[in-house]
Motif scaffolding. Structure first.
Motif, PDB file in Angstrom:
ATOM      1  N   TRP A   1       0.851  -1.174   0.000  1.00 13.76           N
ATOM      2  CA  TRP A   1       0.000   0.000   0.000  1.00 13.76           C
ATOM      3  C   TRP A   1       0.892   1.230   0.000  1.00 13.76           C
ATOM      4  CZ3 TRP A   1      -5.019  -0.974  -0.732  1.00 13.76           C
ATOM      5  CH2 TRP A   1      -5.505  -2.219  -0.385  1.00 13.76           C
TER       6      TRP A   1
ATOM      7  N   SER B   1       4.010   2.553   2.650  1.00  7.61           N
ATOM      8  CA  SER B   1       4.536   1.428   3.424  1.00  7.61           C
ATOM      9  C   SER B   1       6.054   1.367   3.463  1.00  7.61           C
ATOM     10  CB  SER B   1       3.996   0.106   2.863  1.00  7.61           C
ATOM     11  OG  SER B   1       2.599   0.052   3.009  1.00  7.61           O
TER      12      SER B   1
ATOM     13  N   HIS C   1       5.138  -4.357   4.471  1.00  5.71           N
ATOM     14  CA  HIS C   1       4.001  -4.132   5.373  1.00  5.71           C
ATOM     15  C   HIS C   1       4.464  -3.385   6.621  1.00  5.71           C
ATOM     16  CE1 HIS C   1       0.264  -4.921   7.512  1.00  5.71           C
ATOM     17  NE2 HIS C   1       1.003  -5.276   8.536  1.00  5.71           N
TER      18      HIS C   1
ATOM     19  N   THR D   1       0.461   1.797   8.935  1.00  5.21           N
ATOM     20  CA  THR D   1      -0.420   2.168   7.814  1.00  5.21           C
ATOM     21  C   THR D   1      -1.848   1.671   8.030  1.00  5.21           C
ATOM     22  OG1 THR D   1       0.048   0.199   6.495  1.00  5.21           O
ATOM     23  CG2 THR D   1       1.496   2.124   6.165  1.00  5.21           C
TER      24      THR D   1
ATOM     25  N   HIS E   1      -3.185  -1.004   6.938  1.00  6.91           N
ATOM     26  CA  HIS E   1      -3.725  -1.774   5.809  1.00  6.91           C
ATOM     27  C   HIS E   1      -3.582  -3.272   6.044  1.00  6.91           C
ATOM     28  CE1 HIS E   1      -4.481   1.674   3.274  1.00  6.91           C
ATOM     29  NE2 HIS E   1      -3.262   2.124   3.497  1.00  6.91           N
ATOM     30  N   PRO E   2      -4.504  -4.049   5.476  1.00  8.85           N
ATOM     31  CA  PRO E   2      -4.387  -5.497   5.595  1.00  8.85           C
ATOM     32  C   PRO E   2      -3.269  -6.025   4.701  1.00  8.85           C
ATOM     33  CG  PRO E   2      -6.209  -4.930   4.155  1.00  8.85           C
ATOM     34  CD  PRO E   2      -5.694  -3.634   4.731  1.00  8.85           C
TER      35      PRO E   2
END
Length: 166
Positions: A9, A12, A113, A117, A119-120
Motif C-alpha cells: 500500500w 509502506s 508491510h 499504515t 492496511h491489511p
C-alpha cells in the motif's frame, strides 16, 4: 533475467526498502536494475533544456547522452501505456530487476508491510507474494516474514529464493 516486485500500500516504505536492498544485492555481486511505476504525470526532463524543447516540438523519442550516462525519453502521444513485459524487454540484461509498483503483475513479489499504515496484508490474496517484509515481529502470514529493517537478510532471502545467479 530474474524479476522481483515490491508490492505494498502507499506509504509502506517500498522506496526506502529498495534504497537499502539494492546495495545489499550489489555487494553480493549481482547486477541490479529497477523499474518504477508512476501513477501520475511525471517528467524527467527540465523546461529550458534542449531535450525538453525537442519533445515539446513533437519528437517521439529524445536520447540524451554524456560520458557518464544516457537517458531515452519516449512520448506515448496517445498510444497505450506499456505493460511490464514490454518494459522489461527494453532493459539491458542484468541479474535481477526490482520492480516497484505493478502491484497486480503476475511476478514474484515481496510485500512491504508497516503496522502504522493500518492496511491489511496483500499476501493472503496474492499467490505471487513470496515473503512479507514487515516491522511487526510476530506477524502471521501465509509466507515467510522478514525483518523490514534487515536489508541484508532480505537480500539473502532473495538470492536463496530466486537464485542461482551467474
Amino acid at each position: 533475467m530474474k524479476v522481483l516486485g515490491l508490492a505494498a500500500w502507499s506509504g509502506s516504505g517500498k522506496t526506502t526498502l529498495l534504497g537499502r536492498l539494492i546495495p545489499a544485492l550489489v555487494d553480493r555481486g549481482l547486477e541490479v536494475s529497477t523499474v518504477k511505476r508512476a501513477h501520475h504525470d511525471f517528467d524527467v526532463d527540465q523546461p529550458g533544456k534542449d531535450s525538453h524543447a525537442h519533445r515539446q516540438a513533437g519528437a517521439t523519442e529524445v536520447l540524451v547522452s554524456s560520458a557518464r550516462r544516457w537517458a531515452l525519453m519516449h512520448e506515448l502521444r496517445g498510444a497505450p501505456e506499456l505493460d511490464l513485459q514490454a518494459i522489461l524487454a527494453r532493459l539491458s540484461q542484468v541479474d535481477l530487476v526490482l520492480v516497484e509498483g505493478f502491484k497486480s503483475a503476475p511476478i514474484a513479489k515481496i510485500e512491504v508491510h508497516r503496522h502504522e499504515t493500518g492496511h491489511p496484508l496483500l499476501a493472503p490474496n496474492d499467490p505471487h507474494v513470496i515473503a512479507v517484509a514487515s516491522d511487526v515481529p510476530a506477524l502471521q502470514a501465509p509466507v515467510p516474514v522478514l525483518d523490514l529493517d534487515d536489508a541484508g537478510a532480505i537480500a539473502g532471502f532473495v538470492i536463496d529464493r530466486l537464485g542461482p545467479f551467474p
